[in-house]
Write a protein that holds these residues in place. Structure first.
Motif, PDB file in Angstrom:
ATOM      1  N   PHE B  44      11.539   5.070 -13.251  1.00  0.00           N
ATOM      2  CA  PHE B  44      10.791   3.987 -13.907  1.00  0.00           C
ATOM      3  C   PHE B  44       9.303   4.311 -14.090  1.00  0.00           C
ATOM      4  CE2 PHE B  44       8.928  -0.496 -13.165  1.00  0.00           C
ATOM      5  CZ  PHE B  44       9.095  -0.894 -14.480  1.00  0.00           C
ATOM      6  N   GLN B  45       8.763   5.152 -13.232  1.00  0.00           N
ATOM      7  CA  GLN B  45       7.341   5.552 -13.244  1.00  0.00           C
ATOM      8  C   GLN B  45       6.388   4.348 -13.287  1.00  0.00           C
ATOM      9  OE1 GLN B  45       6.956   8.486 -16.385  1.00  0.00           O
ATOM     10  NE2 GLN B  45       7.853  10.029 -15.054  1.00  0.00           N
ATOM     11  N   PRO B  46       6.458   3.525 -12.242  1.00  0.00           N
ATOM     12  CA  PRO B  46       5.605   2.319 -12.235  1.00  0.00           C
ATOM     13  C   PRO B  46       4.132   2.655 -12.018  1.00  0.00           C
ATOM     14  CG  PRO B  46       6.719   2.566 -10.131  1.00  0.00           C
ATOM     15  CD  PRO B  46       7.254   3.664 -11.009  1.00  0.00           C
ATOM     16  N   ASP B  47       3.255   1.777 -12.530  1.00  0.00           N
ATOM     17  CA  ASP B  47       1.826   1.906 -12.257  1.00  0.00           C
ATOM     18  C   ASP B  47       1.513   1.398 -10.856  1.00  0.00           C
ATOM     19  OD1 ASP B  47       0.655   2.635 -14.989  1.00  0.00           O
ATOM     20  OD2 ASP B  47       1.974   0.941 -15.450  1.00  0.00           O
ATOM     21  N   LEU B  48       2.310   0.416 -10.433  1.00  0.00           N
ATOM     22  CA  LEU B  48       2.042  -0.208  -9.137  1.00  0.00           C
ATOM     23  C   LEU B  48       3.365  -0.549  -8.445  1.00  0.00           C
ATOM     24  CD1 LEU B  48      -0.703  -2.830  -8.465  1.00  0.00           C
ATOM     25  CD2 LEU B  48       1.610  -3.382  -7.750  1.00  0.00           C
ATOM     26  N   VAL B  49       3.402  -0.331  -7.110  1.00  0.00           N
ATOM     27  CA  VAL B  49       4.605  -0.667  -6.332  1.00  0.00           C
ATOM     28  C   VAL B  49       4.228  -1.721  -5.294  1.00  0.00           C
ATOM     29  CG1 VAL B  49       6.400   0.220  -4.785  1.00  0.00           C
ATOM     30  CG2 VAL B  49       5.529   1.675  -6.627  1.00  0.00           C
ATOM     31  N   ILE B  50       5.002  -2.816  -5.267  1.00  0.00           N
ATOM     32  CA  ILE B  50       4.806  -3.848  -4.239  1.00  0.00           C
ATOM     33  C   ILE B  50       5.892  -3.607  -3.189  1.00  0.00           C
ATOM     34  CG2 ILE B  50       4.861  -6.319  -3.755  1.00  0.00           C
ATOM     35  CD1 ILE B  50       4.105  -6.764  -6.743  1.00  0.00           C
ATOM     36  N   LEU B  51       5.489  -3.374  -1.947  1.00  0.00           N
ATOM     37  CA  LEU B  51       6.438  -2.963  -0.903  1.00  0.00           C
ATOM     38  C   LEU B  51       6.405  -3.905   0.289  1.00  0.00           C
ATOM     39  CD1 LEU B  51       6.037   0.850  -0.044  1.00  0.00           C
ATOM     40  CD2 LEU B  51       8.135  -0.317  -0.703  1.00  0.00           C
ATOM     41  N   ASP B  52       7.559  -4.452   0.650  1.00  0.00           N
ATOM     42  CA  ASP B  52       7.648  -5.217   1.891  1.00  0.00           C
ATOM     43  C   ASP B  52       7.588  -4.212   3.044  1.00  0.00           C
ATOM     44  OD1 ASP B  52       8.114  -7.311   3.673  1.00  0.00           O
ATOM     45  OD2 ASP B  52      10.300  -7.104   3.546  1.00  0.00           O
ATOM     46  N   ILE B  53       7.017  -4.596   4.176  1.00  0.00           N
ATOM     47  CA  ILE B  53       6.948  -3.627   5.288  1.00  0.00           C
ATOM     48  C   ILE B  53       8.224  -3.637   6.121  1.00  0.00           C
ATOM     49  CG2 ILE B  53       5.764  -3.031   7.446  1.00  0.00           C
ATOM     50  CD1 ILE B  53       3.134  -3.857   6.133  1.00  0.00           C
ATOM     51  N   MET B  54       8.644  -4.831   6.574  1.00  0.00           N
ATOM     52  CA  MET B  54       9.805  -4.900   7.469  1.00  0.00           C
ATOM     53  C   MET B  54      11.095  -4.997   6.663  1.00  0.00           C
ATOM     54  SD  MET B  54       8.423  -4.526  10.332  1.00  0.00           S
ATOM     55  CE  MET B  54       9.846  -4.772  11.384  1.00  0.00           C
ATOM     56  N   MET B  55      11.731  -3.851   6.466  1.00  0.00           N
ATOM     57  CA  MET B  55      13.017  -3.844   5.748  1.00  0.00           C
ATOM     58  C   MET B  55      14.021  -3.067   6.588  1.00  0.00           C
ATOM     59  SD  MET B  55      12.013  -3.323   1.759  1.00  0.00           S
ATOM     60  CE  MET B  55      10.890  -1.957   1.967  1.00  0.00           C
ATOM     61  N   PRO B  56      15.321  -3.383   6.467  1.00  0.00           N
ATOM     62  CA  PRO B  56      16.308  -2.622   7.231  1.00  0.00           C
ATOM     63  C   PRO B  56      16.399  -1.182   6.717  1.00  0.00           C
ATOM     64  CG  PRO B  56      17.386  -4.203   5.779  1.00  0.00           C
ATOM     65  CD  PRO B  56      15.921  -4.436   5.647  1.00  0.00           C
ATOM     66  N   LYS B  57      16.885  -0.320   7.533  1.00  0.00           N
ATOM     67  CA  LYS B  57      17.091   1.117   7.233  1.00  0.00           C
ATOM     68  C   LYS B  57      15.776   1.906   7.187  1.00  0.00           C
ATOM     69  CE  LYS B  57      21.346   0.265   4.695  1.00  0.00           C
ATOM     70  NZ  LYS B  57      21.899   0.135   3.364  1.00  0.00           N
ATOM     71  N   ILE B  58      14.870   1.523   6.305  1.00  0.00           N
ATOM     72  CA  ILE B  58      13.609   2.272   6.197  1.00  0.00           C
ATOM     73  C   ILE B  58      12.458   1.292   5.949  1.00  0.00           C
ATOM     74  CG2 ILE B  58      14.155   2.831   3.767  1.00  0.00           C
ATOM     75  CD1 ILE B  58      12.573   5.447   4.197  1.00  0.00           C
ATOM     76  N   THR B  59      11.369   1.464   6.666  1.00  0.00           N
ATOM     77  CA  THR B  59      10.265   0.486   6.541  1.00  0.00           C
ATOM     78  C   THR B  59       9.364   0.827   5.344  1.00  0.00           C
ATOM     79  OG1 THR B  59       8.676   1.739   7.858  1.00  0.00           O
ATOM     80  CG2 THR B  59      10.170   0.280   9.075  1.00  0.00           C
ATOM     81  N   GLY B  60       8.591  -0.158   4.961  1.00  0.00           N
ATOM     82  CA  GLY B  60       7.628   0.051   3.878  1.00  0.00           C
ATOM     83  C   GLY B  60       6.627   1.155   4.210  1.00  0.00           C
ATOM     84  N   PHE B  61       6.224   1.239   5.491  1.00  0.00           N
ATOM     85  CA  PHE B  61       5.287   2.296   5.907  1.00  0.00           C
ATOM     86  C   PHE B  61       5.884   3.680   5.623  1.00  0.00           C
ATOM     87  CE2 PHE B  61       3.586  -0.742   9.346  1.00  0.00           C
ATOM     88  CZ  PHE B  61       2.500  -1.098   8.574  1.00  0.00           C
ATOM     89  N   GLU B  62       7.167   3.831   6.001  1.00  0.00           N
ATOM     90  CA  GLU B  62       7.823   5.138   5.814  1.00  0.00           C
ATOM     91  C   GLU B  62       7.951   5.468   4.325  1.00  0.00           C
ATOM     92  OE1 GLU B  62      10.832   5.462   9.608  1.00  0.00           O
ATOM     93  OE2 GLU B  62      11.145   3.815   8.215  1.00  0.00           O
ATOM     94  N   ILE B  63       8.294   4.440   3.537  1.00  0.00           N
ATOM     95  CA  ILE B  63       8.441   4.675   2.091  1.00  0.00           C
ATOM     96  C   ILE B  63       7.092   5.088   1.487  1.00  0.00           C
ATOM     97  CG2 ILE B  63       8.996   3.602  -0.139  1.00  0.00           C
ATOM     98  CD1 ILE B  63      10.885   1.711   1.432  1.00  0.00           C
ATOM     99  N   CYS B  64       6.043   4.372   1.882  1.00  0.00           N
ATOM    100  CA  CYS B  64       4.710   4.658   1.344  1.00  0.00           C
ATOM    101  C   CYS B  64       4.299   6.088   1.686  1.00  0.00           C
ATOM    102  CB  CYS B  64       3.715   3.651   1.912  1.00  0.00           C
ATOM    103  SG  CYS B  64       2.051   3.862   1.273  1.00  0.00           S
ATOM    104  N   ALA B  65       4.506   6.463   2.955  1.00  0.00           N
ATOM    105  CA  ALA B  65       4.138   7.828   3.369  1.00  0.00           C
ATOM    106  C   ALA B  65       4.933   8.850   2.560  1.00  0.00           C
ATOM    107  CB  ALA B  65       4.398   7.997   4.861  1.00  0.00           C
ATOM    108  N   ALA B  66       6.223   8.558   2.326  1.00  0.00           N
ATOM    109  CA  ALA B  66       7.069   9.495   1.566  1.00  0.00           C
ATOM    110  C   ALA B  66       6.591   9.614   0.120  1.00  0.00           C
ATOM    111  CB  ALA B  66       8.519   9.022   1.615  1.00  0.00           C
ATOM    112  N   ILE B  67       6.172   8.501  -0.468  1.00  0.00           N
ATOM    113  CA  ILE B  67       5.663   8.536  -1.857  1.00  0.00           C
ATOM    114  C   ILE B  67       4.396   9.398  -1.913  1.00  0.00           C
ATOM    115  CG2 ILE B  67       4.653   7.161  -3.757  1.00  0.00           C
ATOM    116  CD1 ILE B  67       6.373   4.767  -2.722  1.00  0.00           C
ATOM    117  N   ARG B  68       3.505   9.184  -0.952  1.00  0.00           N
ATOM    118  CA  ARG B  68       2.234   9.917  -0.956  1.00  0.00           C
ATOM    119  C   ARG B  68       2.441  11.420  -0.734  1.00  0.00           C
ATOM    120  NH1 ARG B  68       0.297   6.441  -3.944  1.00  0.00           N
ATOM    121  NH2 ARG B  68      -0.946   4.711  -3.143  1.00  0.00           N
TER     122      ARG B  68
END
Lengths: 251, 122
Positions: B44-68
């Motif tokens: 999708f190549q978004p300009d902005l991602v809105i991420l919840d932090i507390m999610m099952p399986k993988i947290t928003g923190f982990e996703i953000c770090a992986a994106i960066r």
């Protein structure tokens, strides 16, 4: 005998700690459904804008009440955290003008339950204290909401704010011309869950946590809280916080 | 039209974000499966991602770090949503590379204003 009382005291401490942890956990769990209620009611208000006045008013009432709930839950969480783990509020040197202006802006943005508020400010610049900015903003917001809420029904709230320094202290005073507090109740103001309840306050709602939160916050930052009030003349709450020795420093 | 991806395990939250942002001329996609975020960003190549932090399986923190850490280019602006608005959560959000932080409960209007502010120079 001595051993029994030591064990009993320990059990009371553990029970209190568990109760607080449950309070915080429950409060956090309540935030997600509240986000939905708050969000859907606002979306509904957007969609009904002007087209259906009666339903718009119903949706705005749901929105207003859910904002009140948010405030109560936030206060419950903050009070529990202040009592059991205040270290999570990081302290740094801040200019007291920053949380004050943020709170005033947030207040003006619409948290006020009445439409018109007569608000004046006299602020000394560069008043540096060691504190947590978000916690102070919350305290100031509570004081503004109280000043607004405890104004006679139908009257325009009058609030004056002053920020000054006096010897080693920063003095932040919030004064209203509201219904005031009866002398017999002044001693208990600032106690957890205490609210002034009489015919004049029948139209207000709250849990009685706002001033308790302010009092605890002042204790955390080695400050004090002083209240002057006269029935039917108004109330002034003053916060005293130690000034930072390096007032010209930056963070 | 700016593109926004919202990720939260609560469908209600996603519905609210979608309703508010699509009405204000954003191209919005939503996702409740936190494990599929990286793949969706590539598509999708978004300009902005809105991420919840507390999610099952993988947290928003982990996703953000992986994106960066990923090769995704250009990198999206990342904004966290959370019910746990504490100083250490905000610090952690900055550490993993987030650009914004919105505490729950949030007003859709506040969310919109935050998103518009973050996208102003994009």
């Amino acid at each position: 005998m001595l051993l029994d009382s030591i064990f009993a005291a320990r059990d009371r401490r553990i029970e209190k700690k568990i109760r607080r942890e449950i309070e915080v956990m429950l409060s956090h769990e309540l935030k997600t459904p509240l986000t939905s209620i708050l969000g859907y009611s606002e979306i509904l208000m957007d969609n009904l804008d002007g087209s259906d006045r009666e339903n718009y008013l119903h949706a705005s009432q749901i929105n207003r009440k859910s904002k009140e709930l948010v405030r109560f839950i936030d206060n419950m969480i903050t009070v529990s955290v202040l009592e059991f783990n205040p270290r999570v509020y990081y302290q740094s040197m801040i200019d007291l003008n920053a949380p004050l202006l943020d709170a005033v802006n947030e207040f003006r943005r619409g948290l006020t339950p009445v439409k018109k508020v007569d608000l004046s400010m006299e602020l000394e610049p560069n008043v540096h204290v060691m504190a947590n900015e978000r916690l102070l903003r919350k305290c100031i917001m509570e004081l503004l909401l109280n000043a607004c809420q405890y104004t006679a029904e139908g009257s325009t709230p009058f609030i004056s704010i002053s920020l000054s320094t006096s010897s080693d202290y920063a003095v932040l005073a919030i004064k209203d011309k509201g219904i005031g507090i009866p002398a017999s109740m002044k001693e208990r103001v600032g106690d957890r869950f205490f609210r002034v309840e009489n015919a004049d306050t029948a139209h207000t709602s709250g849990l009685g946590l706002g001033l308790f939160l302010v009092k605890r916050t002042m204790e955390l930052f080695s400050g004090t809280f002083h209240l002057e009030s006269r029935k039917e003349q108004g109330t002034q709450v003053s916060l005293f916080l130690p000034l930072c020795s390096d007032r010209a420093g930056t963070l | 039209m700016k593109k926004i991806l919202a990720v939260d395990d609560h469908e209600d939250i996603l519905n609210i974000i979608r309703a508010k942002l699509s009405k204000n001329n954003f191209d919005i996609q939503t996702l409740s499966d936190s494990t599929a975020v990286l793949h969706r960003i590539e598509e999708f190549q978004p300009d902005l991602v809105i991420l919840d932090i507390m999610m099952p399986k993988i947290t928003g923190f982990e996703i953000c770090a992986a994106i960066r850490k990923s090769n995704i280019n250009p990198q999206p602006i990342i904004v966290f949503l959370t019910a746990k608005d504490m100083d250490f959560t905000r610090n952690k959000a900055a550490e993993v590379g987030a650009d914004g932080f919105i505490p729950k409960p949030f007003s859709p209007q506040e969310l919109l204003e935050n998103v518009q502010k973050l996208l102003v120079n994009r």
